[in-house]
Design an enzyme around this catalytic site. Structure first.
Site, PDB file in Angstrom:
ATOM      1  N   GLY A  59       0.836  -1.201   0.000  1.00 15.19           N
ATOM      2  CA  GLY A  59       0.000   0.000   0.000  1.00 15.19           C
ATOM      3  C   GLY A  59       0.866   1.245   0.000  1.00 15.19           C
TER       4      GLY A  59
ATOM      5  N   CYS B 290       6.571  -0.063   7.320  1.00 17.66           N
ATOM      6  CA  CYS B 290       6.041   1.121   6.640  1.00 17.66           C
ATOM      7  C   CYS B 290       7.137   1.708   5.773  1.00 17.66           C
ATOM      8  CB  CYS B 290       5.576   2.130   7.683  1.00 17.66           C
ATOM      9  SG  CYS B 290       4.836   3.614   6.987  1.00 17.66           S
ATOM     10  N   LEU B 291       6.766   2.128   4.581  1.00 16.26           N
ATOM     11  CA  LEU B 291       7.738   2.729   3.668  1.00 16.26           C
ATOM     12  C   LEU B 291       8.263   4.058   4.203  1.00 16.26           C
ATOM     13  CD1 LEU B 291       5.913   1.929   0.320  1.00 16.26           C
ATOM     14  CD2 LEU B 291       8.016   0.860   1.160  1.00 16.26           C
TER      15      LEU B 291
ATOM     16  N   HIS C 273      -2.800   6.399   7.979  1.00 15.40           N
ATOM     17  CA  HIS C 273      -1.925   7.451   7.422  1.00 15.40           C
ATOM     18  C   HIS C 273      -2.715   8.729   7.122  1.00 15.40           C
ATOM     19  CE1 HIS C 273       2.022   5.689   7.139  1.00 15.40           C
ATOM     20  NE2 HIS C 273       1.642   4.669   6.390  1.00 15.40           N
TER      21      HIS C 273
ATOM     22  N   GLN D  17       2.181  10.054   2.298  1.00 19.49           N
ATOM     23  CA  GLN D  17       3.551   9.524   2.295  1.00 19.49           C
ATOM     24  C   GLN D  17       4.399  10.119   1.172  1.00 19.49           C
ATOM     25  OE1 GLN D  17       2.152   5.208   2.699  1.00 19.49           O
ATOM     26  NE2 GLN D  17       4.080   5.217   3.808  1.00 19.49           N
TER      27      GLN D  17
ATOM     28  N   HIS E 128      -4.053   0.166   7.969  1.00 21.11           N
ATOM     29  CA  HIS E 128      -2.742   0.827   8.011  1.00 21.11           C
ATOM     30  C   HIS E 128      -2.770   2.102   7.152  1.00 21.11           C
ATOM     31  CE1 HIS E 128       1.879   0.592   7.904  1.00 21.11           C
ATOM     32  NE2 HIS E 128       1.603   1.466   6.943  1.00 21.11           N
ATOM     33  N   GLU E 129      -3.348   1.985   5.946  1.00 25.26           N
ATOM     34  CA  GLU E 129      -3.398   3.144   5.038  1.00 25.26           C
ATOM     35  C   GLU E 129      -4.362   4.218   5.539  1.00 25.26           C
ATOM     36  OE1 GLU E 129      -1.023   3.113   3.060  1.00 25.26           O
ATOM     37  OE2 GLU E 129      -0.662   0.972   3.230  1.00 25.26           O
TER      38      GLU E 129
END
Ligand code: SB7
Ligand code: NI
Length: 185
Positions: free
Chosen positions: A60, A110-111, A157, A65, A153-154
């Site tokens: 994702g 996480c990126l 964000h 981000q 998770h997304e």
């Protein structure tokens, strides 16, 4: 095309903001953002492309981000029955969820986080979501397992929440009552 240098890392204030609702019809810029988020998640899971461009794999990616605090994200999850789950969600919301919780047995990553953070991240085991696609059509989905975990998770964000905010600080591997672990792969 989104590259690793475009992804902001923890400490950047945008990751702690509440992202803004997106308005329809999408601006050209927002349309491009939606398609680039999806392109990133697909490309990052293709070994040859990921290696060529130095992409870290992610199922994702959320607009904040890439420092665009707008309520949209992309998910791309390869499923066993090769019916890949691949979509952009705009102004997404959870309309109902199970009481039962789950967590990824290996923890989350996480990126935007360049370190391993250990511990269980409690998530709803099953969710029903509503969101809009890039054409402005609303859709509804029922998700469980990894797709449900990733969606949460997304969505976090978009609300300035990082996965480790949910980890018990004193006891990261503390039992989550009534939750069954989700084993990846
Ligand atoms: C593990 C990884 C992700 C979601 C849930 C469990 C996605 C990692 C990539 N991202 O940082 C997306 O925000
Ligand atoms: Ni993330």
């Amino acid at each position: 095309m989104i590259l690793m240098n475009d992804i902001i890392r923890e400490g950047h204030p945008t990751l702690r903001e509440r992202s803004a609702e997106v308005t329809f019809p999408l601006s050209e810029q927002d349309k491009q953002l939606a398609s680039e988020l999806l392109e990133y998640v697909i490309h990052s899971q293709d070994d040859a492309i990921a290696e060529k461009y130095g992409l870290r794999a992610g199922i994702g990616l959320a607009a904040p981000q890439v420092n665009q605090p707008k309520r949209m994200f992309a998910l791309h999850i390869e499923q066993e029955n090769d019916k890949d789950l691949s979509f952009v969600a705009i102004n997404p919301r959870i309309v109902s969820h199970s009481v039962e919780q789950t967590y990824l047995s290996t923890g989350e990553g996480c990126l935007s986080v360049d370190r391993e953070v250990e511990g269980f991240v409690p998530r709803y085991a099953r969710i029903t979501i509503k969101a809009f696609d890039a054409e402005g059509n609303e859709f509804k989905k029922r998700l469980k397992g990894l797709p449900a975990i990733a969606f949460q998770h997304e969505l976090d964000h978009l609300n300035g929440i990082m996965f480790y905010d949910h980890i018990d600080a004193k006891e990261p591997y503390k039992d989550i009552p009534g939750a069954s672990p989700f084993e990846r792969e």
